[in-house]
Enzyme design. Sequence first.
Site, PDB file in Angstrom:
ATOM      1  N   ARG A  19       0.821  -1.217   0.000  1.00 41.67           N
ATOM      2  CA  ARG A  19       0.000   0.000   0.000  1.00 41.67           C
ATOM      3  C   ARG A  19       0.851   1.262   0.000  1.00 41.67           C
ATOM      4  O   ARG A  19       0.593   2.174  -0.782  1.00 41.67           O
ATOM      5  CB  ARG A  19      -1.007  -0.003   1.158  1.00 41.67           C
ATOM      6  CG  ARG A  19      -1.777   1.297   1.288  1.00 41.67           C
ATOM      7  CD  ARG A  19      -3.122   1.128   1.959  1.00 41.67           C
ATOM      8  NE  ARG A  19      -3.050   0.431   3.220  1.00 41.67           N
ATOM      9  CZ  ARG A  19      -2.590   0.950   4.362  1.00 41.67           C
ATOM     10  NH1 ARG A  19      -2.156   2.201   4.400  1.00 41.67           N
ATOM     11  NH2 ARG A  19      -2.560   0.245   5.455  1.00 41.67           N
ATOM     12  N   TYR A  44     -11.285  21.104 -15.212  1.00 40.85           N
ATOM     13  CA  TYR A  44     -11.948  19.800 -15.287  1.00 40.85           C
ATOM     14  C   TYR A  44     -13.148  19.819 -14.336  1.00 40.85           C
ATOM     15  O   TYR A  44     -12.992  20.057 -13.133  1.00 40.85           O
ATOM     16  CB  TYR A  44     -10.960  18.685 -14.917  1.00 40.85           C
ATOM     17  CG  TYR A  44     -11.647  17.366 -14.749  1.00 40.85           C
ATOM     18  CD1 TYR A  44     -12.397  16.833 -15.800  1.00 40.85           C
ATOM     19  CD2 TYR A  44     -11.598  16.670 -13.561  1.00 40.85           C
ATOM     20  CE1 TYR A  44     -13.072  15.637 -15.647  1.00 40.85           C
ATOM     21  CE2 TYR A  44     -12.258  15.463 -13.400  1.00 40.85           C
ATOM     22  CZ  TYR A  44     -13.003  14.966 -14.451  1.00 40.85           C
ATOM     23  OH  TYR A  44     -13.683  13.784 -14.290  1.00 40.85           O
ATOM     24  N   ASP A  68      -2.707  21.347 -13.347  1.00 47.28           N
ATOM     25  CA  ASP A  68      -3.206  20.181 -14.070  1.00 47.28           C
ATOM     26  C   ASP A  68      -2.738  20.338 -15.510  1.00 47.28           C
ATOM     27  O   ASP A  68      -3.229  21.187 -16.254  1.00 47.28           O
ATOM     28  CB  ASP A  68      -4.742  20.129 -13.973  1.00 47.28           C
ATOM     29  CG  ASP A  68      -5.337  18.908 -14.686  1.00 47.28           C
ATOM     30  OD1 ASP A  68      -4.637  18.324 -15.529  1.00 47.28           O
ATOM     31  OD2 ASP A  68      -6.496  18.566 -14.387  1.00 47.28           O
ATOM     32  N   LYS A 116      -5.349   9.689 -19.383  1.00 44.38           N
ATOM     33  CA  LYS A 116      -5.478  10.343 -20.692  1.00 44.38           C
ATOM     34  C   LYS A 116      -4.254  10.036 -21.561  1.00 44.38           C
ATOM     35  O   LYS A 116      -3.929   8.898 -21.761  1.00 44.38           O
ATOM     36  CB  LYS A 116      -5.711  11.843 -20.491  1.00 44.38           C
ATOM     37  CG  LYS A 116      -6.738  12.178 -19.411  1.00 44.38           C
ATOM     38  CD  LYS A 116      -8.094  11.556 -19.668  1.00 44.38           C
ATOM     39  CE  LYS A 116      -9.076  11.935 -18.566  1.00 44.38           C
ATOM     40  NZ  LYS A 116     -10.260  11.127 -18.532  1.00 44.38           N
TER      41      LYS A 116
HETATM   42  N1  PLP Z   1      -7.942  16.531 -15.167  1.00 45.82           N
HETATM   43  C1  PLP Z   1      -8.420  16.568 -16.426  1.00 45.82           C
HETATM   44  C2  PLP Z   1      -8.001  17.696 -17.318  1.00 45.82           C
HETATM   45  C3  PLP Z   1      -9.303  15.584 -16.874  1.00 45.82           C
HETATM   46  O1  PLP Z   1      -9.787  15.647 -18.131  1.00 45.82           O
HETATM   47  C4  PLP Z   1      -9.681  14.534 -15.989  1.00 45.82           C
HETATM   48  C5  PLP Z   1     -10.614  13.486 -16.415  1.00 45.82           C
HETATM   49  O2  PLP Z   1     -11.297  13.603 -17.427  1.00 45.82           O
HETATM   50  C6  PLP Z   1      -9.167  14.536 -14.692  1.00 45.82           C
HETATM   51  C7  PLP Z   1      -8.300  15.545 -14.322  1.00 45.82           C
HETATM   52  C8  PLP Z   1      -9.537  13.457 -13.727  1.00 45.82           C
HETATM   53  O3  PLP Z   1      -8.830  12.302 -14.041  1.00 45.82           O
HETATM   54  P1  PLP Z   1      -9.300  10.807 -13.701  1.00 45.82           P
HETATM   55  O4  PLP Z   1     -10.526  10.531 -14.533  1.00 45.82           O
HETATM   56  O5  PLP Z   1      -8.119   9.983 -14.058  1.00 45.82           O
HETATM   57  O6  PLP Z   1      -9.610  10.773 -12.252  1.00 45.82           O
END
Ligand code: PLP
Length: 389
Positions: free
Chosen positions: A61, A113, A186, A211
Amino acid sequence: MTQSDPPDEAGRPVWARRSLAAQAMGAVDPATRAVVAPLHVSTTFLRDPDNGYSSGYSYARPDNATVRDCEAVVAMLEGAPAAMLFGSGMAAATAVFGALEPGDHAVVPRVMYWGLRRWLMAEAPRRGLEIDAVAMDDLDALRAAMRPGRTRLVWIETPGNPLWTITDIAAAAAIAHEAGARLAIDSTAASPIHTRPLALGADIVMHSATKILNGHSDVVAGVLATAIRDATWERIGAIRSGGGAILGPFEAYLLMRSLRTLPLRVAAQSATAADLAQRFSRHPRITGVLYPGLPDDPGHAVAARQMQGGFGFMLSIRVAGGEAAAIAAAARVRLWKRATSLGGVESLIEHRASVEGPGTPCPPDLLRLSVGIEDGDDLFSDLDAALQS
Ligand code: PLP
């Protein structure tokens, strides 16, 4: 694993990032001389007779060797001293906010997001966090939102999903630091190939590795990379370990396999996206194309400064005839896949406003396009036919 090529005297890798990624850092398994790292699935490890754990592993873990191997590749790609893998992008992002203390203030973008925006609205007040959302492409708005001594985190996302708004990373970092806050970003839509946020002053980089990093739509994962190993990084590590948010070894293995081809996939997908953006911007059924690579895009000048090798694989189009026409066009495509997510080798199309619901900055006539590795002419003609019918 052993490294075949140590860094040079200045600590820089000897080879280009593309070469290092292709060979997963040139690591070779010392036991078998295998050029692909073994997959470590054990959840537990033998104690030494003196009660220690000389291997550095005790339980899966907190840590896992396959995860560590994969983290080393992401850290190399980001130019970071360390990276941490999580079970999803959301687990990675929320660990950063989880490291804040009750009473802390954070500034986030209006265009971000939606899942994280929704989480922040629901969870941040319960944790005693105060969040302000600003238009991050307006640096004066960011400056005005800072509360020196109370603002501990500025969170940005560039290009910002789903309008692909560009934020000036270096300027946002300077504003954050001046007020005593950290800058976290991000960088999912930029990938480490187009943007190196740590070199521009960011403190923490986050990716939804679900992604483009994984790129094959078969792993949910997240990653953070840090500019320095400080107390905040330790705290994030404790959150991951204590909360059990580490990525599983199978997923880390698949992600590592994908990282080897990341530079090629990003280059191909971004080149097709740039070409489609140009062609769609002249399309009679499209009223607007949102893509920072277009010279008249409001974020183009900043993007051209801080992105290398392209402007990403994501774009959005606004369809003449509004919401109904946009949804109808998405219903008629044959090659594009009508599905959520982004960054995979298959191209996806999505009507975002109906996903994001109330509070979305997304206009109802917008379709989000994630460009894969199919033939660009096929992608154009498929969507062209869907728009014209
Ligand atoms: N950040 C962005 C720009 C995203 O497009 C996404 C998901 O679509 C996330 C974060 C969240 O990622 P996850 O789906 O892997 O939790």
